[in-house]
Design a protein around this motif. Structure first.
Motif, PDB file in Angstrom:
ATOM      1  N   PHE A 214      64.504  31.471 -59.603  1.00 21.26           N
ATOM      2  CA  PHE A 214      63.964  32.264 -58.450  1.00 21.26           C
ATOM      3  C   PHE A 214      62.584  31.582 -58.151  1.00 21.26           C
ATOM      4  O   PHE A 214      62.440  31.358 -56.886  1.00 21.26           O
ATOM      5  N   ALA A 215      61.731  31.346 -59.070  1.00 17.80           N
ATOM      6  CA  ALA A 215      60.484  30.791 -58.879  1.00 17.80           C
ATOM      7  C   ALA A 215      60.538  29.158 -58.784  1.00 17.80           C
ATOM      8  O   ALA A 215      61.314  28.748 -59.202  1.00 17.80           O
ATOM      9  N   GLY A 216      59.449  28.697 -57.850  1.00 19.44           N
ATOM     10  CA  GLY A 216      59.209  27.211 -57.974  1.00 19.44           C
ATOM     11  C   GLY A 216      60.043  26.657 -56.864  1.00 19.44           C
ATOM     12  O   GLY A 216      59.967  25.153 -56.784  1.00 19.44           O
ATOM     13  N   SER A 217      60.911  27.120 -56.208  1.00 16.45           N
ATOM     14  CA  SER A 217      61.882  26.582 -55.153  1.00 16.45           C
ATOM     15  C   SER A 217      61.938  27.403 -53.902  1.00 16.45           C
ATOM     16  O   SER A 217      62.493  28.675 -54.280  1.00 16.45           O
ATOM     17  N   ILE A 218      61.785  27.220 -52.653  1.00 10.78           N
ATOM     18  CA  ILE A 218      62.015  27.855 -51.621  1.00 10.78           C
ATOM     19  C   ILE A 218      63.602  28.267 -51.538  1.00 10.78           C
ATOM     20  O   ILE A 218      64.085  29.227 -50.868  1.00 10.78           O
ATOM     21  N   TYR A 219      64.517  27.067 -51.957  1.00  3.40           N
ATOM     22  CA  TYR A 219      65.741  27.426 -52.044  1.00  3.40           C
ATOM     23  C   TYR A 219      66.055  28.374 -53.076  1.00  3.40           C
ATOM     24  O   TYR A 219      67.020  29.342 -52.657  1.00  3.40           O
ATOM     25  N   GLY A 220      65.740  28.409 -54.154  1.00  2.00           N
ATOM     26  CA  GLY A 220      66.041  29.496 -55.246  1.00  2.00           C
ATOM     27  C   GLY A 220      65.608  30.998 -54.738  1.00  2.00           C
ATOM     28  O   GLY A 220      66.312  32.071 -54.773  1.00  2.00           O
ATOM     29  N   SER A 221      64.381  31.012 -53.964  1.00  2.00           N
ATOM     30  CA  SER A 221      63.676  32.182 -53.486  1.00  2.00           C
ATOM     31  C   SER A 221      64.718  32.875 -52.482  1.00  2.00           C
ATOM     32  O   SER A 221      65.134  34.109 -52.498  1.00  2.00           O
ATOM     33  N   THR A 222      65.147  31.961 -51.464  1.00  2.00           N
ATOM     34  CA  THR A 222      65.863  32.584 -50.354  1.00  2.00           C
ATOM     35  C   THR A 222      67.230  33.008 -50.882  1.00  2.00           C
ATOM     36  O   THR A 222      67.991  33.787 -50.417  1.00  2.00           O
ATOM     37  N   PHE A 223      67.695  32.092 -51.739  1.00  2.00           N
ATOM     38  CA  PHE A 223      69.115  32.264 -52.422  1.00  2.00           C
ATOM     39  C   PHE A 223      69.231  33.724 -53.022  1.00  2.00           C
ATOM     40  O   PHE A 223      70.175  34.556 -52.784  1.00  2.00           O
ATOM     41  N   PHE A 224      68.315  33.800 -54.176  1.00  2.00           N
ATOM     42  CA  PHE A 224      68.363  35.013 -54.695  1.00  2.00           C
ATOM     43  C   PHE A 224      68.123  36.223 -54.079  1.00  2.00           C
ATOM     44  O   PHE A 224      68.582  37.374 -54.512  1.00  2.00           O
ATOM     45  N   MET A 225      67.042  36.308 -53.089  1.00  2.00           N
ATOM     46  CA  MET A 225      66.893  37.446 -52.300  1.00  2.00           C
ATOM     47  C   MET A 225      68.046  37.970 -51.618  1.00  2.00           C
ATOM     48  O   MET A 225      68.346  39.213 -51.572  1.00  2.00           O
ATOM     49  N   ALA A 226      68.645  36.840 -51.090  1.00  2.00           N
ATOM     50  CA  ALA A 226      70.008  37.175 -50.072  1.00  2.00           C
ATOM     51  C   ALA A 226      70.974  37.676 -50.751  1.00  2.00           C
ATOM     52  O   ALA A 226      71.632  38.887 -50.575  1.00  2.00           O
ATOM     53  N   THR A 227      71.137  36.958 -51.815  1.00  2.00           N
ATOM     54  CA  THR A 227      72.550  37.283 -52.640  1.00  2.00           C
ATOM     55  C   THR A 227      72.268  38.550 -53.396  1.00  2.00           C
ATOM     56  O   THR A 227      73.124  39.264 -53.873  1.00  2.00           O
ATOM     57  N   GLY A 228      71.151  38.374 -54.065  1.00  2.00           N
ATOM     58  CA  GLY A 228      70.812  39.555 -54.976  1.00  2.00           C
ATOM     59  C   GLY A 228      70.772  40.879 -54.329  1.00  2.00           C
ATOM     60  O   GLY A 228      71.108  42.032 -54.785  1.00  2.00           O
ATOM     61  N   PHE A 229      70.096  40.790 -52.907  1.00  2.00           N
ATOM     62  CA  PHE A 229      69.969  42.206 -52.294  1.00  2.00           C
ATOM     63  C   PHE A 229      71.443  42.686 -51.753  1.00  2.00           C
ATOM     64  O   PHE A 229      71.751  43.805 -51.984  1.00  2.00           O
ATOM     65  N   HIS A 230      72.449  41.509 -51.491  1.00  2.00           N
ATOM     66  CA  HIS A 230      73.711  41.995 -51.381  1.00  2.00           C
ATOM     67  C   HIS A 230      74.320  42.416 -52.547  1.00  2.00           C
ATOM     68  O   HIS A 230      75.216  43.461 -52.473  1.00  2.00           O
ATOM     69  N   GLY A 231      74.133  41.884 -53.764  1.00  2.00           N
ATOM     70  CA  GLY A 231      74.729  42.496 -55.073  1.00  2.00           C
ATOM     71  C   GLY A 231      74.286  43.815 -55.206  1.00  2.00           C
ATOM     72  O   GLY A 231      75.008  44.888 -55.605  1.00  2.00           O
ATOM     73  N   PHE A 232      72.834  44.185 -55.063  1.00  2.00           N
ATOM     74  CA  PHE A 232      72.360  45.551 -55.124  1.00  2.00           C
ATOM     75  C   PHE A 232      73.204  46.377 -54.578  1.00  2.00           C
ATOM     76  O   PHE A 232      73.590  47.456 -54.710  1.00  2.00           O
ATOM     77  N   HIS A 233      73.676  46.249 -53.048  1.00  2.00           N
ATOM     78  CA  HIS A 233      74.402  46.991 -52.222  1.00  2.00           C
ATOM     79  C   HIS A 233      75.948  47.109 -52.621  1.00  2.00           C
ATOM     80  O   HIS A 233      76.390  48.178 -52.627  1.00  2.00           O
ATOM     81  N   VAL A 234      76.435  46.029 -53.405  1.00  2.00           N
ATOM     82  CA  VAL A 234      77.711  45.966 -54.112  1.00  2.00           C
ATOM     83  C   VAL A 234      77.697  47.305 -55.130  1.00  2.00           C
ATOM     84  O   VAL A 234      78.626  48.361 -55.197  1.00  2.00           O
TER      85      VAL A 234
END
Length: 295
Positions: A214-234
């Motif tokens: 999640f940290a250290g990369s804008i790719y990791g940050s945007t990936f985990f925020m979007a998919t993780g927020f969806h996972g929380f909704h699941v």
């Protein structure tokens, strides 16, 4: 005597709610959770959290707030179910409940718009992001140089098929309920809950073996925020449907009184649709051209 009784009876289609402690308790629990989250983060960092002269740096304040919120949710929704069984949910009230659920899902859509906006802002204009001490250099390309992406045709595709199947089973359960087929209703709901649990487990496994953090990369940050927020909704949707499964086993739904299950089905279909956008935008298009992680 009959005229007097009629005069004092309910002459409208609206539900006048009795005085309830649940709004106050919900607000109190949310406030304690907010303080508890700050206290937990301070505790995790080894820093004090002074309030009213006491050091409250501990995770237990958050746990207390969460317990209050969960109890309030259980009690409040139990009251709502009881009110519906007593006939308070007239056609007008039921229509308004549906409007409320639609507005809630619309607000959730805007949450995901924010995460997609952040992702597309970074991915479509990688050359405009300024490298700092905390942000990995993008190299003017997306995905950023040095990033290995997850294979979209492996676990992400499996989870896509899983959610699409769950959308089919929850629709089957809905039609079974309308036809008063209780056995098929229970079977369809049980399958949907099981598929939701499988999705969450696979996503957890994927996160544990992801080649980026999640940290250290804008790719990791945007990936985990979007998919993780969806996972929380699941997870929330799976709990929602599990409660509906328990109610179905107890005979709590009828072909004419089942808005609780209908709302859960709407929510689950919303989760399905969002995942399709995530799969094609983030996993497929967002990782196009980058080296694929071999793990």
């Amino acid at each position: 005597m009959a005229d007097t009784t009629h005069a004092h009876g309910k002459q409208h289609d609206y539900h006048i709610i009795d005085p309830s402690p649940w709004p106050f308790l919900a607000s109190l629990g949310a406030f304690i959770m907010m303080l508890g989250a700050v206290a937990w983060m301070r505790f995790h960092l080894g820093q004090p959290f002074h309030l009213f002269g006491a050091n409250l740096a501990t995770p237990w304040i958050f746990v207390l707030g969460l317990a209050i919120v969960l109890y309030t949710m259980y009690a409040w929704w139990s009251d709502t179910i009881r009110e519906g069984q007593e006939g308070a949910h007239t056609p007008v009230v039921s229509m308004h409940l549906r409007y409320g659920m639609i507005m809630f899902i619309a607000s959730e859509v805007m949450f995901f718009v924010a995460w997609f906006w952040a992702f597309f802002d970074a991915s479509l204009f990688p050359g405009e992001l300024i490298q700092t001490a905390r942000v990995q250099a993008l190299g003017g390309v997306w995905p950023p140089k040095g990033i290995e992406v997850l294979d979209p045709l492996h676990l992400p595709l499996f989870n896509t098929v899983t959610l699409l199947l769950s959308g089919t089973t929850v629709t089957w359960a809905h039609h079974a309920m309308l036809e008063d087929d209780r056995k098929s209703l229970i079977t369809g709901l049980a399958l949907t809950v099981g598929l939701g649990l499988i999705f969450s487990y696979v996503q957890f496994y994927e996160y544990a073996h992801a080649p980026f953090a999640f940290a250290g990369s804008i790719y990791g940050s945007t990936f985990f925020m979007a998919t993780g927020f969806h996972g929380f909704h699941v997870i929330i949707g799976t709990i929602f449907l599990a409660v509906c499964l328990i109610r179905a086993i107890r005979g709590g739904f009828t072909p004419h009184k089942h808005f609780g299950f209908e709302a859960a089905a709407w929510y689950w279909h919303f989760v399905d649709v969002v995942w399709l956008f995530l799969f094609f935008c983030i996993y497929v298009w967002g990782g196009w051209g980058a080296p694929v992680h071999a793990g």
